[in-house]
Scaffold this active site. Structure first.
Site: not given
Length: 482
Positions: A222, A224, A229, A400, A402, A407
């Site tokens: 999952h 990404k 470079d 979507h 996450k 604080d």
């Protein structure tokens, strides 16, 4: 009748054998064990097949290895950092990092997640903004481009990415594309052939060994990641497809959170990509200095740790990081997630925080993209509401992101949802951020999203229909294996 009795006896023996394996050999957590036993009991034959496909245990496996990892110097640096923190917990230059040295030490000790604080972190909260930035960086690449996504769609954006990579490969840039076979199931050889013909390499993670049959389909990569470079890195929630630009009428506007990073943290992202790539591909990546260039100067001052977790991990590193952040909160916790299906430890940490006076706020979508998970999410949201947590339903399309912000000092952004699947079953990667400026920007984005959200009250939650309550109950019962 004799044949039928024999078949029934055989099914019973198979179920009892498999149940024994689940209980005594696999040593799963109690919730997952009971969920699988219920599946086997109520749907014996199908349950047996489901277990074979969905319940492999990789906890004892060592999937990812890189023989040359010591040449990067990260493991030695991690040991030195851990010793420094043990001697002086406030040895970091970033003030936020000094206050959370125990969280940094936990990630160093458990995950060997090197801490760097020379990073510039750019927030990308919109699909068009993210991909415009990404395509500009791809166009400017000089040495290599490493791309990893769970989903790459066979649509306008997906094809645009493949062609941009192919163009750079033709110019002599080393291009590698890693995709998850299940998430990117619409990709085919014809679409990827342009990249391969140009000299690029594309590989699938956990590919099917037999057509239409994949016994590892429950364990998906999952992650990404994009590394260009060895100097620029991307990590976050966006996959590749037109829906992530808000072009799918089913979802409307797509609200997500991604990071563009420059600094030492990019080396950790590079290492993670190489580990995944060398597992999936026969064309291993070997160490060379160009993959880990020394920065000419500090790009910023943000503290970052890149933490990876997956079914092969001994511990749930990202979830443990979430729980540690929650337990450290003194004033506020802001959470955005499309799925909220936590285990008992995560749920209790949030409930304790809320009951002790910390202002806990959770934002989820007001529409499902996976019905069972959505109903399970609503059942756990009820627990949060009763503990005094503020819950918001995002209504400006689909959220979507996450993210978790504590604080307004530390935060985490990555690929891991707040659910059991991300904690235990998926291969995930998150950036843990120790910087007040970045955390404040994430908190401000949360407050802006509240303006297009609806507060879910305990009174309104109690008015849901009996039909919805039944859906919630069934989905929650199966939540450990969703």
């Amino acid at each position: 009748m004799n044949v039928l009795s024999l078949l029934l006896s055989l099914v019973l023996v198979l179920n009892m054998t498999l149940a024994s394996v689940i209980i005594f050999r696999e040593r799963r957590d109690i919730g997952s064990t009971w969920a699988w036993l219920l599946v086997l009991y109520f749907i014996p034959l199908l349950g047996f097949a489901l277990y074979l496909f969905f319940a492999q245990n990789y906890r004892r496996s060592r999937l990812f290895e890189w023989k040359e990892i010591d040449r990067t110097g990260t493991e030695e640096a991690a040991r030195e950092q851990l010793a420094l923190i043990s001697a002086d917990g406030h040895a970091m230059g970033n003030p936020a990092a000094g206050d959370y040295h125990d969280l940094i030490a936990m990630h160093l000790k458990a995950n060997k997640a090197l801490y760097t604080e020379d990073n510039e972190v750019e927030l990308l909260l919109d699909g068009k903004q993210k991909f415009d930035r990404l395509f500009r960086d791809i166009a400017e690449a000089q040495d290599h481009i490493h791309v990893q996504y769970y989903i790459i769609q066979k649509d306008e954006l997906g094809i645009k990415l493949i062609r941009a990579l192919a163009e750079k490969a033709r110019s002599g840039v080393s291009v590698r594309l890693l995709y998850d076979e299940l998430g990117s199931r619409r990709l085919n050889r014809r679409i990827l052939q342009e990249l391969r013909d140009a000299g690029g390499i594309a590989e699938a993670f956990f590919p099917s060994k037999f057509r239409l049959i994949n016994v590892r389909l429950n364990y998906r990569n999952h992650r990404k990641l994009v590394i260009i470079d060895g100097k620029v890195g991307y990590v976050g929630g966006f996959n590749v497809g037109d829906e992530y630009l808000g072009l799918d009428p089913k979802f409307g506007y797509w609200r997500d959170t991604h990071l563009r990073v420059r600094g030492g943290a990019v080396h950790a992202m590079q290492t993670r990509f190489i580990l995944d790539w060398n597992y999936a591909s026969r064309a291993d990546i070997h160490y060379r200095p160009e993959l880990f260039p020394e920065p000419e100067a500090a790009f910023g001052a943000a503290g970052v740790q890149i933490v990876a977790s997956g079914p092969e991990s001994k511990l749930e590193y990202i979830k443990n990081g979430y729980v540690k952040m929650i337990s450290s909160a003194k004033r506020s916790i802001l959470i955005q997630t499309p799925y909220f299906v936590p285990d008992a430890g995560y749920l209790d940490a949030l409930r304790i925080a809320a009951l002790s006076g910390v202002q806990v706020s959770i934002m989820i979508p007001d529409k499902p993209d996976h019905p069972f998970i959505y109903w399970a999410t609503l059942s756990y949201i009820g627990v949060m509401l009763r503990a005094g947590v503020s819950v918001y339903l995002y209504r400006n399309g689909f959220i979507h992101a996450k993210t978790i912000v504590v604080d307004e000092e530390i935060a985490s952004v990555g690929t891991a949802n707040m659910d059991v699947r991300s904690f235990k079953l998926n291969f995930e990667v998150n950036a843990f951020l120790y910087d007040r400026e970045v955390s404040a920007k994430l908190a401000e984005a949360f407050r802006e999203d509240i303006k297009v959200s609806e507060a879910l009250t305990l009174e309104r939650y109690g008015q849901r229909s009996r039909r919805i309550r039944i859906k919630e109950s069934v989905s929650r019962l199966l939540s450990p294996i969703l």
